[in-house]
Design a protein around this motif. Sequence first.
Motif, PDB file in Angstrom:
ATOM      1  N   ASP A  78       0.930  -1.237  -0.026  1.00 37.69           N
ATOM      2  CA  ASP A  78       0.162  -0.048  -0.106  1.00 37.69           C
ATOM      3  C   ASP A  78       1.047   1.293  -0.164  1.00 37.69           C
ATOM      4  O   ASP A  78       2.175   1.198  -0.249  1.00 37.69           O
ATOM      5  CB  ASP A  78      -1.050   0.147   1.164  1.00 37.69           C
ATOM      6  N   THR A 101       3.179  -1.135   3.423  1.00 35.03           N
ATOM      7  CA  THR A 101       2.833  -2.284   4.200  1.00 35.03           C
ATOM      8  C   THR A 101       2.438  -3.127   3.111  1.00 35.03           C
ATOM      9  O   THR A 101       1.656  -2.960   2.165  1.00 35.03           O
ATOM     10  CB  THR A 101       1.746  -2.081   5.051  1.00 35.03           C
ATOM     11  N   LYS A 146       0.408  -5.752   1.198  1.00 30.04           N
ATOM     12  CA  LYS A 146      -0.910  -6.129   1.252  1.00 30.04           C
ATOM     13  C   LYS A 146      -1.132  -7.614   0.623  1.00 30.04           C
ATOM     14  O   LYS A 146      -2.064  -8.244   1.077  1.00 30.04           O
ATOM     15  CB  LYS A 146      -1.641  -5.326  -0.067  1.00 30.04           C
ATOM     16  N   LYS A 147      -0.177  -8.115  -0.359  1.00 32.12           N
ATOM     17  CA  LYS A 147      -0.518  -9.472  -0.849  1.00 32.12           C
ATOM     18  C   LYS A 147       0.739  -9.918  -1.564  1.00 32.12           C
ATOM     19  O   LYS A 147       1.648  -8.961  -2.016  1.00 32.12           O
ATOM     20  CB  LYS A 147      -1.416  -9.354  -1.913  1.00 32.12           C
ATOM     21  N   LYS A 204      -0.121 -15.739   3.307  1.00 32.51           N
ATOM     22  CA  LYS A 204      -1.005 -14.971   4.012  1.00 32.51           C
ATOM     23  C   LYS A 204      -0.156 -14.105   5.337  1.00 32.51           C
ATOM     24  O   LYS A 204      -0.678 -13.124   5.511  1.00 32.51           O
ATOM     25  CB  LYS A 204      -2.147 -15.360   4.390  1.00 32.51           C
ATOM     26  N   GLU A 261       1.215 -10.823   4.871  1.00 34.18           N
ATOM     27  CA  GLU A 261       0.524  -9.553   4.784  1.00 34.18           C
ATOM     28  C   GLU A 261       0.522  -8.771   6.113  1.00 34.18           C
ATOM     29  O   GLU A 261       0.359  -9.338   7.266  1.00 34.18           O
ATOM     30  CB  GLU A 261      -0.850  -9.993   4.490  1.00 34.18           C
ATOM     31  N   GLY A 262       0.467  -7.462   5.949  1.00 29.21           N
ATOM     32  CA  GLY A 262       0.484  -6.528   7.298  1.00 29.21           C
ATOM     33  C   GLY A 262       2.092  -6.238   7.848  1.00 29.21           C
ATOM     34  O   GLY A 262       2.332  -5.421   8.552  1.00 29.21           O
ATOM     35  N   LYS A 263       2.800  -6.896   7.054  1.00 25.59           N
ATOM     36  CA  LYS A 263       4.405  -6.490   7.691  1.00 25.59           C
ATOM     37  C   LYS A 263       4.756  -5.222   6.956  1.00 25.59           C
ATOM     38  O   LYS A 263       4.588  -5.071   5.868  1.00 25.59           O
ATOM     39  CB  LYS A 263       5.281  -7.653   7.321  1.00 25.59           C
ATOM     40  N   HIS A 264       5.724  -4.751   7.516  1.00 23.93           N
ATOM     41  CA  HIS A 264       6.257  -3.367   7.136  1.00 23.93           C
ATOM     42  C   HIS A 264       7.567  -3.389   7.456  1.00 23.93           C
ATOM     43  O   HIS A 264       8.127  -3.806   8.372  1.00 23.93           O
ATOM     44  CB  HIS A 264       5.270  -2.197   7.553  1.00 23.93           C
ATOM     45  N   SER A 294      10.634  -5.586   1.135  1.00 22.25           N
ATOM     46  CA  SER A 294      10.369  -4.675   2.026  1.00 22.25           C
ATOM     47  C   SER A 294      11.312  -3.516   2.444  1.00 22.25           C
ATOM     48  O   SER A 294      10.829  -2.549   2.316  1.00 22.25           O
ATOM     49  CB  SER A 294       9.501  -5.207   3.057  1.00 22.25           C
TER      50      SER A 294
END
Length: 179
Positions: free
Chosen positions: A101, A105, A107-108, A129, A132-135, A167
């Motif tokens: 995003d 972060t 998303k997929k 999955k 997902e949500g990791k930054h 990332s």
Amino acid sequence: MKRLLRVLIIASIVLICGDVNAKNYPKPIQKRIDKAVKTAFGAEDVQFVDLPEVSYDLDSFPGIEKVSISKLVNEGKAIGTAGFASSKGKNDLFDYLVLFDESMTIKKVVILVYRSSYGGEIMAKYWLKQFEGKHNGEQLEFNKDIDSISGATISAPAITTGIKSLSLLMVYLKEAGRI
């Protein structure tokens, strides 16, 4: 058996048509990309705006062999970024897409091409999955934050390292104003 056959067909298409980071993706791979974008962002008409090659040293970001970055635009507004990367399993490279995003972060994550006959278990949606949500590479330690998966002794840690590096690279490029 059907999954292995499908993977071999897609890998053959990629070998014939060229690198998955090229502008014209083979149709089966493009469908997978479009579905991932729709699932992650809820948008159908998304344009991939390829970013010019930026100078960065991939040696500083271990686990990724090749990287291509595209800005995702929907209705004239940037909605995220797509990072296409390759990592090496035991013998072969495999290609994957990580959707971010605007805050970078995850998303997929989608495996686009898996060339090896072993370790394909990492293509399982339930396993991917976890990312997902990791930054900014946080909580991406294999066997600590990311569970192992039977049958992918080498590929699972390889993609975990690759996604962590991708990332970190994306956050670096965002902070440097290159994305």
